[in-house]
Design an enzyme around this catalytic site. Structure first.
Site, PDB file in Angstrom:
ATOM      1  N   CYS A   1       0.809  -1.229   0.000  1.00 22.98           N
ATOM      2  CA  CYS A   1       0.000   0.000   0.000  1.00 22.98           C
ATOM      3  C   CYS A   1       0.840   1.276   0.000  1.00 22.98           C
ATOM      4  O   CYS A   1       0.337   2.341  -0.342  1.00 22.98           O
ATOM      5  CB  CYS A   1      -0.937   0.015   1.201  1.00 22.98           C
TER       6      CYS A   1
ATOM      7  N   HIS B   1      -3.588   7.147   3.619  1.00 12.34           N
ATOM      8  CA  HIS B   1      -3.993   5.915   2.925  1.00 12.34           C
ATOM      9  C   HIS B   1      -5.414   5.556   3.340  1.00 12.34           C
ATOM     10  O   HIS B   1      -5.733   5.509   4.527  1.00 12.34           O
ATOM     11  CB  HIS B   1      -3.009   4.803   3.312  1.00 12.34           C
TER      12      HIS B   1
ATOM     13  N   ASN C   1     -10.344  -0.057   0.234  1.00 13.32           N
ATOM     14  CA  ASN C   1      -8.888   0.041   0.274  1.00 13.32           C
ATOM     15  C   ASN C   1      -8.327  -0.382  -1.088  1.00 13.32           C
ATOM     16  O   ASN C   1      -8.406  -1.551  -1.444  1.00 13.32           O
ATOM     17  CB  ASN C   1      -8.370  -0.867   1.392  1.00 13.32           C
TER      18      ASN C   1
END
Ligand code: ACO
Length: 328
Positions: free
Chosen positions: A115, A255, A285
């Site tokens: 990520c 994030h 996500n």
């Protein structure tokens, strides 16, 4: 000798058309819209159709970023792409994007930092522009996470979505600048968030498929705790490196993994709610794509006029964390 200053010249993003809502998920696993919304903040996510791979989403995002920067494909000399879901193990997804765009003059490669991949890729591209012969770099975060999700595991399948975001980086002589970047890795915690099979440690076999080892395996609670700690530390470090404090941030783009993680980080850093950009409700996500998609949405929504100082921070498998302070 003065270092070349580098800035973000344009942003773009792309998400597949198909949307999977929480309501849709209740027909697939034992869950409820209420559970997903209160635990994660996610309401829906985009899902790539079976003919669409990560490079397709990436190329579409790049074209939008180039348009925003007022540049063409022939201007790109470097493509750096962060992803955990490449089209295949090799060649790199960046090479496939180069071919799709017809960017024949561009050097292209991937960065693997889960990520955090997009901000790691920015760090690499910035370094190469500063020191090398490159001028205009395209930096991409692109994922088709829903390809590696176990659709029978309710603890993970509700969390992820597909998409891509891109920025064009280049030298600057105005106030725009990437002021600081901070990267951090802790490989001792890799087992808490990983896809066990499909690499050299555990090549694909009938058994690995049967045991669903080609899917995301995650210790949710542990990841949650570390995410808050790592992201807070990373953002503070990038601010310190830039000689700034949280008060200097006009916008904070964390994030987009989970609303509660973002709230916990913002609270620890004393960043007021109205300065935090959130779109996890519509994307879930999207791993390496999450920060550049959010950045592009913020820019297009008029939240980053010229002179805005933005804090970017990510956290992911590795564990990795990465942050940047950027003047847009
Ligand atoms: N629907 C209904 N119930 C569920 C679901 C679901 N989708 N998933 C889990 N549950 C149940 C569990 O079975 C458990 O039930 P039990 O108490 O009877 O055993 C209960 O809900 C609580 O489960 P927890 O895992 O403790 O729930 P928690 O509050 O920790 O939330 C979550 C889980 C959302 C995964 C949270 O831990 C989290 O967000 N962790 C971080 C995950 C993350 O962000 N990962 C990615 C970061 S890095 C990257 O982006 C790759």
């Amino acid at each position: 000798m003065n270092k070349t200053r580098i800035c973000i010249r344009g942003t773009g993003s792309f998400a597949p058309e198909k949307i999977l809502s929480n309501e849709d998920l209740t027909r697939m696993v034992d869950t409820t819209d209420e559970w997903i919304t209160t635990r994660t903040g996610i309401r829906e996510r985009h899902i790539a159709d079976k003919d669409t791979a990560t490079s397709d989403l990436a190329a579409a995002a790049v074209l939008r970023a180039l348009e925003a920067a007022g540049l063409g494909v022939a201007d790109i000399d470097l493509i750096v792409l962060g992803t955990a879901t490449p089209d295949m193990l090799f060649p790199s997804t960046a090479a496939l994007v180069q071919a799709k765009l017809g960017a024949a003059g561009a050097v292209a490669f991937d960065v693997s930092a889960a990520c955090s991949g997009f901000i790691y890729a920015i760090a690499v591209a910035r370094g190469l522009i500063e020191t090398g012969p490159y001028r205009n770099a395209v930096v991409i975060g692109a994922e088709t996470l829903t390809r590696i999700v176990d659709w029978d595991d309710r603890t993970t399948c509700v969390l992820f979505g597909d998409g891509a975001g891109a920025v064009v980086l280049g030298p600057t002589d105005d106030e725009r600048e990437i002021c600081s970047i901070e990267l951090c890795t802790d490989g001792t915690l890799s087992h808490l968030l990983h896809m066990p099979a499909g690499g050299s440690r555990m090549p694909a076999s009938e058994e690995t498929v049967k045991k669903r080892l080609h899917c995301i395996h995650m210790e949710g609670r542990e990841v949650f705790k570390h995410a808050v700690k790592f992201m807070t530390r990373a953002m503070n470090a990038a601010l310190e490196q830039a000689g700034m404090s949280t008060d200097d941030l006009d916008l904070f783009i964390p994030h987009q993994a989970n609303l509660r993680i973002m709230e916990a980080v913002s609270k620890r850093m004393k960043i007021p709610e109205e300065k935090v950009f959130i779109n996890v409700d519509r994307y879930g996500n999207t791993s390496a794509a999450s920060v550049p998609i959010a950045l592009d949405e913020a820019v297009r929504a008029g939240r980053c006029p010229r002179g805005t100082t933005v804090g970017l921070v990510a956290f992911g498998g590795g564990f990795t964390s990465a942050s940047a302070v950027v003047k847009l």
